[in-house]
Write an enzyme that holds these catalytic residues in place. Structure first.
Site, PDB file in Angstrom:
ATOM      1  N   THR A  35       0.808  -1.186   0.250  1.00  0.00           N
ATOM      2  CA  THR A  35       0.005  -0.168   0.413  1.00  0.00           C
ATOM      3  C   THR A  35       0.700   1.145  -0.344  1.00  0.00           C
ATOM      4  O   THR A  35       0.173   2.494   0.186  1.00  0.00           O
ATOM      5  CB  THR A  35      -0.924   0.212   1.376  1.00  0.00           C
ATOM      6  OG1 THR A  35      -0.275   0.274   2.511  1.00  0.00           O
ATOM      7  CG2 THR A  35      -2.126  -1.116   1.277  1.00  0.00           C
ATOM      8  N   GLY A  36       2.554   1.168   0.444  1.00  0.00           N
ATOM      9  CA  GLY A  36       2.881   2.848   0.803  1.00  0.00           C
ATOM     10  C   GLY A  36       3.624   2.256  -1.368  1.00  0.00           C
ATOM     11  O   GLY A  36       2.669   1.999  -1.988  1.00  0.00           O
ATOM     12  N   ILE A  55       7.182  -6.905   6.461  1.00  0.00           N
ATOM     13  CA  ILE A  55       7.608  -7.304   7.296  1.00  0.00           C
ATOM     14  C   ILE A  55       7.313  -8.607   8.916  1.00  0.00           C
ATOM     15  O   ILE A  55       7.802  -8.684   9.602  1.00  0.00           O
ATOM     16  CB  ILE A  55       6.927  -6.692   9.299  1.00  0.00           C
ATOM     17  CG1 ILE A  55       5.219  -6.664   8.271  1.00  0.00           C
ATOM     18  CG2 ILE A  55       7.262  -5.242   9.094  1.00  0.00           C
ATOM     19  CD1 ILE A  55       4.019  -6.146   9.502  1.00  0.00           C
ATOM     20  N   TYR A 140      -9.433  -6.295  12.983  1.00  0.00           N
ATOM     21  CA  TYR A 140      -8.411  -5.464  13.194  1.00  0.00           C
ATOM     22  C   TYR A 140      -7.906  -4.838  14.997  1.00  0.00           C
ATOM     23  O   TYR A 140      -7.141  -4.856  14.719  1.00  0.00           O
ATOM     24  CB  TYR A 140      -8.709  -4.329  11.959  1.00  0.00           C
ATOM     25  CG  TYR A 140      -7.602  -3.313  12.737  1.00  0.00           C
ATOM     26  CD1 TYR A 140      -6.601  -2.337  11.235  1.00  0.00           C
ATOM     27  CD2 TYR A 140      -8.089  -1.591  13.092  1.00  0.00           C
ATOM     28  CE1 TYR A 140      -5.883  -1.546  11.509  1.00  0.00           C
ATOM     29  CE2 TYR A 140      -7.153  -0.062  12.924  1.00  0.00           C
ATOM     30  CZ  TYR A 140      -6.156  -0.061  12.524  1.00  0.00           C
ATOM     31  OH  TYR A 140      -5.270   0.589  12.659  1.00  0.00           O
ATOM     32  N   ASN A 169      -8.910   9.134  14.250  1.00  0.00           N
ATOM     33  CA  ASN A 169      -8.705   8.893  13.178  1.00  0.00           C
ATOM     34  C   ASN A 169      -7.766  10.188  12.441  1.00  0.00           C
ATOM     35  O   ASN A 169      -7.806  11.341  12.140  1.00  0.00           O
ATOM     36  CB  ASN A 169      -9.998   9.493  12.575  1.00  0.00           C
ATOM     37  CG  ASN A 169     -11.214   8.134  12.377  1.00  0.00           C
ATOM     38  OD1 ASN A 169     -11.405   7.975  13.072  1.00  0.00           O
ATOM     39  ND2 ASN A 169     -11.543   7.310  10.735  1.00  0.00           N
ATOM     40  N   ILE A 199     -22.078   8.057   2.136  1.00  0.00           N
ATOM     41  CA  ILE A 199     -21.876   8.369   3.380  1.00  0.00           C
ATOM     42  C   ILE A 199     -22.574   6.601   3.876  1.00  0.00           C
ATOM     43  O   ILE A 199     -24.095   6.474   3.685  1.00  0.00           O
ATOM     44  CB  ILE A 199     -22.860   9.105   3.970  1.00  0.00           C
ATOM     45  CG1 ILE A 199     -22.091  10.601   3.874  1.00  0.00           C
ATOM     46  CG2 ILE A 199     -23.231   9.002   5.610  1.00  0.00           C
ATOM     47  CD1 ILE A 199     -22.311  11.806   4.527  1.00  0.00           C
ATOM     48  N   GLU A 266     -17.410  -0.794  13.261  1.00  0.00           N
ATOM     49  CA  GLU A 266     -17.200  -0.015  13.050  1.00  0.00           C
ATOM     50  C   GLU A 266     -17.790   0.760  14.328  1.00  0.00           C
ATOM     51  O   GLU A 266     -19.021   0.665  14.608  1.00  0.00           O
ATOM     52  CB  GLU A 266     -17.286   0.873  11.687  1.00  0.00           C
ATOM     53  CG  GLU A 266     -16.502   0.265  10.744  1.00  0.00           C
ATOM     54  CD  GLU A 266     -16.273   1.402   9.432  1.00  0.00           C
ATOM     55  OE1 GLU A 266     -17.037   2.244   9.419  1.00  0.00           O
ATOM     56  OE2 GLU A 266     -15.616   1.340   8.851  1.00  0.00           O
TER      57      GLU A 266
END
Length: 302
Positions: A35-36, A55, A140, A169, A199, A266
């Protein structure tokens, strides 16, 4: 001081690279570019050592490293719900591999990016302080909470110092609206392209938005914080509906959002109490409107 930043080509990691170089530290970036993005650190090509590895690789060498700043992670809550094995493999086993290398090469300290938005779960009170019980609602969140416990264990067993930073965030320049969690970057991207933004839920859900430059400063200050868990946020609740309006006003965008069903895993409301960080010498400087203005400007010019 020589620091190794995992995920250093990513959104937050690249800002930390900038901050540490500005303060005359030696910087090594470890990133497998899943993702970098090398564009995030290309201005620093001559000043950093870049290692294109995961990693989870067994042959990592941390010789002469003083501090590891660990930001490489699977960061998407929705991905963790859909694929908890992948999330655990990267966020738990990957961290253990990093800790083993820290132990092997005698690295003095780890600074760990945790998540105040995910480890606490639905708050029992707000703003949430560091003593709030951990009750994650997603794989997560569990992986970040588990990572904290592993870090504290390695401190007890092997004397490795740590600072755990529980972010709210984070938003700002270089956040990828396509590849990373980040409602601000997603809204800005949609509005700049004159597309409809969605949304999820009723928009009344709240978040504590902290600017990435302030987060980078927290990592710098964390060099001097020994064995602490610290919330890094603003203590301010902002609803997604309010956020939408602020961004729309900045961009003179007039379309209404599309509302869709809420997403699994969430929390509905969250803000972080930051008195501990303030006592340790850190506080947020860039407010939401100014941070959005900077992010909009960057998005238009990238």
């Amino acid at each position: 001081m020589k620091v190794l930043i995992t995920g250093g080509a990513g959104f937050i990691g690249s800002h930390i690279v900038d901050k540490f170089l500005e303060n005359n530290h030696e910087v090594v970036v470890l990133d497998n570019l899943t993702t970098g993005n090398l564009d995030n650190i290309k201005r620093n090509n001559d000043n950093i050592e870049f290692i294109n590895k995961s990693i989870r690789d067994n042959d990592l060498n941390f010789e002469d490293i003083d501090v590891v700043i660990h930001h490489a992670a699977q960061i998407n809550v929705r991905t963790s719900v859909e694929n908890p094995v992948l999330d655990g493999d990267i966020n738990i086993l990957g961290l253990i591999n990093i800790l083993e290398k820290i132990k092997k090469y005698g690295v003095k300290k780890i600074i760990f990016a945790s998540s105040g938005g995910a480890v606490y779960g639905e708050p029992e009170y707000m703003p949430v302080d560091e003593n709030h019980v951990g009750a994650p609602m997603s794989p997560y969140g569990v992986s970040k909470f588990c990572g904290e416990e592993y870090i504290k264990l390695y401190n007890r067993l092997y004397g490795i110092d740590y600072t755990i930073l529980r972010y709210s965030n984070v938003f700002g320049e270089r956040q990828d609206p396509l590849g990373e969690a980040g409602v601000i970057s997603i809204f800005i991207d949609k509005m700049v392209k004159n597309e409809k933004a969605t949304i999820f839920g009723d928009g009344g859900q709240t978040r504590d938005f902290v600017y990435v430059g302030d987060v980078a400063e927290a990592n710098l200050k964390a060099l001097d914080w020994k064995n602490e868990i610290v919330n890094i946020g603003t203590g301010i609740e902002t609803s997604v509906n309010e956020l939408y309006s602020v961004i729309a006003n900045e961009l003179n965008y007039n379309d209404k959002p599309i509302y869709d069903k809420p997403r699994e895993g969430e929390v509905y409301r969250i803000s972080l109490e930051i008195n501990k960080a303030k006592k340790l010498g850190w506080k947020p400087i860039v407010d939401l409107k100014e941070g959005i203005k900077r992010t909009v400007e960057w998005t238009k010019n990238k």
